[in-house]
Design an enzyme around this catalytic site. Structure first.
Site, PDB file in Angstrom:
ATOM      1  N   HIS A 199      35.380 -42.510  67.769  1.00 51.32           N
ATOM      2  CA  HIS A 199      34.180 -43.357  67.761  1.00 51.32           C
ATOM      3  C   HIS A 199      32.895 -42.535  67.788  1.00 51.32           C
ATOM      4  O   HIS A 199      32.824 -41.471  68.402  1.00 51.32           O
ATOM      5  CB  HIS A 199      34.162 -44.269  69.002  1.00 51.32           C
ATOM      6  N   LYS A 236      27.274 -37.373  74.257  1.00 56.76           N
ATOM      7  CA  LYS A 236      28.173 -37.858  75.310  1.00 56.76           C
ATOM      8  C   LYS A 236      28.605 -36.679  76.161  1.00 56.76           C
ATOM      9  O   LYS A 236      28.871 -35.594  75.648  1.00 56.76           O
ATOM     10  CB  LYS A 236      29.453 -38.451  74.698  1.00 56.76           C
ATOM     11  N   TYR A 260      31.863 -41.478  81.177  1.00 51.51           N
ATOM     12  CA  TYR A 260      31.059 -41.067  80.020  1.00 51.51           C
ATOM     13  C   TYR A 260      29.589 -41.211  80.383  1.00 51.51           C
ATOM     14  O   TYR A 260      29.156 -42.306  80.771  1.00 51.51           O
ATOM     15  CB  TYR A 260      31.252 -42.030  78.856  1.00 51.51           C
ATOM     16  N   ASP A 320      41.402 -49.729  66.626  1.00 46.97           N
ATOM     17  CA  ASP A 320      41.562 -48.299  66.329  1.00 46.97           C
ATOM     18  C   ASP A 320      42.688 -48.068  65.323  1.00 46.97           C
ATOM     19  O   ASP A 320      42.606 -47.188  64.478  1.00 46.97           O
ATOM     20  CB  ASP A 320      41.809 -47.504  67.612  1.00 46.97           C
TER      21      ASP A 320
HETATM   22  C1  LIG Z   1      31.371 -48.117  74.212  1.00 46.37           C
HETATM   23  C2  LIG Z   1      31.035 -49.447  74.810  1.00 46.37           C
HETATM   24  C3  LIG Z   1      31.828 -50.552  74.643  1.00 46.37           C
HETATM   25  N1  LIG Z   1      31.449 -51.729  75.207  1.00 46.37           N
HETATM   26  C4  LIG Z   1      32.302 -52.869  75.037  1.00 46.37           C
HETATM   27  C5  LIG Z   1      32.702 -53.157  73.607  1.00 46.37           C
HETATM   28  C6  LIG Z   1      34.097 -53.690  73.734  1.00 46.37           C
HETATM   29  O1  LIG Z   1      34.039 -55.076  73.904  1.00 46.37           O
HETATM   30  C7  LIG Z   1      34.623 -53.076  75.019  1.00 46.37           C
HETATM   31  C8  LIG Z   1      35.587 -51.930  74.755  1.00 46.37           C
HETATM   32  O2  LIG Z   1      34.948 -51.092  73.822  1.00 46.37           O
HETATM   33  P1  LIG Z   1      35.825 -50.150  72.965  1.00 46.37           P
HETATM   34  O3  LIG Z   1      37.023 -50.914  72.469  1.00 46.37           O
HETATM   35  O4  LIG Z   1      34.933 -49.442  71.980  1.00 46.37           O
HETATM   36  O5  LIG Z   1      36.324 -49.110  74.051  1.00 46.37           O
HETATM   37  P2  LIG Z   1      37.151 -47.805  73.690  1.00 46.37           P
HETATM   38  O6  LIG Z   1      38.133 -48.096  72.596  1.00 46.37           O
HETATM   39  O7  LIG Z   1      37.625 -47.263  74.977  1.00 46.37           O
HETATM   40  O8  LIG Z   1      36.090 -46.816  73.090  1.00 46.37           O
HETATM   41  C9  LIG Z   1      35.441 -45.913  73.963  1.00 46.37           C
HETATM   42  O9  LIG Z   1      36.194 -44.756  73.956  1.00 46.37           O
HETATM   43  C10 LIG Z   1      35.946 -43.918  72.816  1.00 46.37           C
HETATM   44  C11 LIG Z   1      36.928 -42.765  72.854  1.00 46.37           C
HETATM   45  C12 LIG Z   1      34.530 -43.504  72.814  1.00 46.37           C
HETATM   46  O10 LIG Z   1      34.161 -42.342  72.626  1.00 46.37           O
HETATM   47  C13 LIG Z   1      33.535 -44.561  72.987  1.00 46.37           C
HETATM   48  O11 LIG Z   1      32.508 -44.100  73.867  1.00 46.37           O
HETATM   49  C14 LIG Z   1      34.003 -45.856  73.500  1.00 46.37           C
HETATM   50  O12 LIG Z   1      33.837 -46.728  72.415  1.00 46.37           O
HETATM   51  O13 LIG Z   1      33.503 -52.575  75.723  1.00 46.37           O
HETATM   52  C15 LIG Z   1      30.288 -51.871  75.933  1.00 46.37           C
HETATM   53  O14 LIG Z   1      29.969 -52.969  76.414  1.00 46.37           O
HETATM   54  N2  LIG Z   1      29.488 -50.784  76.097  1.00 46.37           N
HETATM   55  C16 LIG Z   1      29.810 -49.577  75.568  1.00 46.37           C
HETATM   56  O15 LIG Z   1      29.041 -48.612  75.750  1.00 46.37           O
END
Ligand SMILES: Cc1cn([C@H]2C[C@H](O)[C@@H](COP(=O)(O)OP(=O)(O)O[C@H]3O[C@H](C)C(=O)[C@H](O)[C@H]3O)O2)c(=O)[nH]c1=O
Length: 185
Positions: free
Chosen positions: A64, A74, A134, A170
């Site tokens: 991401h 980050k 993070y 993903d």
């Molecule tokens: C990144 C982020 C996400 N969200 C919400 C959006 C989704 O509804 C939920 C989960 O997000 P996401 O599926 O993107 O989470 P990960 O798959 O763990 O992704 C994260 O882990 C990867 C490895 C990364 O580097 C990113 O910083 C981050 O996106 O949290 C938020 O509300 N705020 C935020 O800053």
């Protein structure tokens, strides 16, 4: 010094090894330091701090990043368990475009990875029950959220464990056409 700064195979991607001020009670270590990070190019206030928990060894999240004008730096810190943390250069025109660096971050080695703008981030859990903290230099803007497939052969990221869990999102990131021109930042 609160951190030992170590280079990686990618310019500007750095390892911060946190010094532990220990005694018989345990330890105290700094997670972020404005002056130390400013010397490494982090010259804006921390915009957001996130916390993720990943239950199963082998789970992968990534790759991401946020596009301009919301690109962010980050600082990824592992406070429980261990991960292979990966930074991937996606900057158009970069001499290391499509190159990646993987670093083991763990609660035990107290290492964090500093990932500049223009790099995608992902990780694989090397243990069960992994927790990451993070620090982001820019707020989360869903419309600028972008990602590449962690298995894209253009990058050839070498994930060490059998994959046990991923989000549907993903799993479904499109594979790239070769050659990969990169993203403008
Ligand atoms: C990144 C982020 C996400 N969200 C919400 C959006 C989704 O509804 C939920 C989960 O997000 P996401 O599926 O993107 O989470 P990960 O798959 O763990 O992704 C994260 O882990 C990867 C490895 C990364 O580097 C990113 O910083 C981050 O996106 O949290 C938020 O509300 N705020 C935020 O800053």
């Amino acid at each position: 010094m609160p951190f030992q700064i170590l280079p990686t195979s990618l310019d500007d991607v750095r390892i911060l090894e946190r010094h532990a001020f220990g005694d018989q009670r345990g330890f105290f270590a700094r997670l972020f330091d404005r002056e130390e990070l400013a010397a490494l190019g982090w010259t804006v206030p921390v915009a957001q701090v996130n916390h993720s928990f990943t239950a199963r060894r082998g789970s992968i999240r990534g790759m991401h990043y946020q596009r301009s004008p919301h690109a962010d730096m980050k600082l990824v810190t592992c406070i429980r368990g261990a991960v292979l943390d990966v930074a991937l250069d996606v900057r158009a025109g970069s001499p290391t475009l499509a190159k990646w660096h993987g670093e083991v971050l763990s609660a035990e080695n107290r290492r964090a990875l500093l990932i500049p703008e223009g790099f995608a981030h992902g990780f694989q859990a090397l243990t069960d029950d992994v927790e990451l903290i993070y620090c982001h230099s820019a707020p989360y803007v869903p419309a600028s959220d972008a990602a590449h497939n962690v298995f894209d052969p253009v990058f050839g990221i070498d994930w060490p464990e059998p994959v046990t869990d991923m989000s549907d999102r993903d799993r479904n990131h499109a594979m790239l056409a070769n050659p990969f021109e990169g993203v403008a930042f």
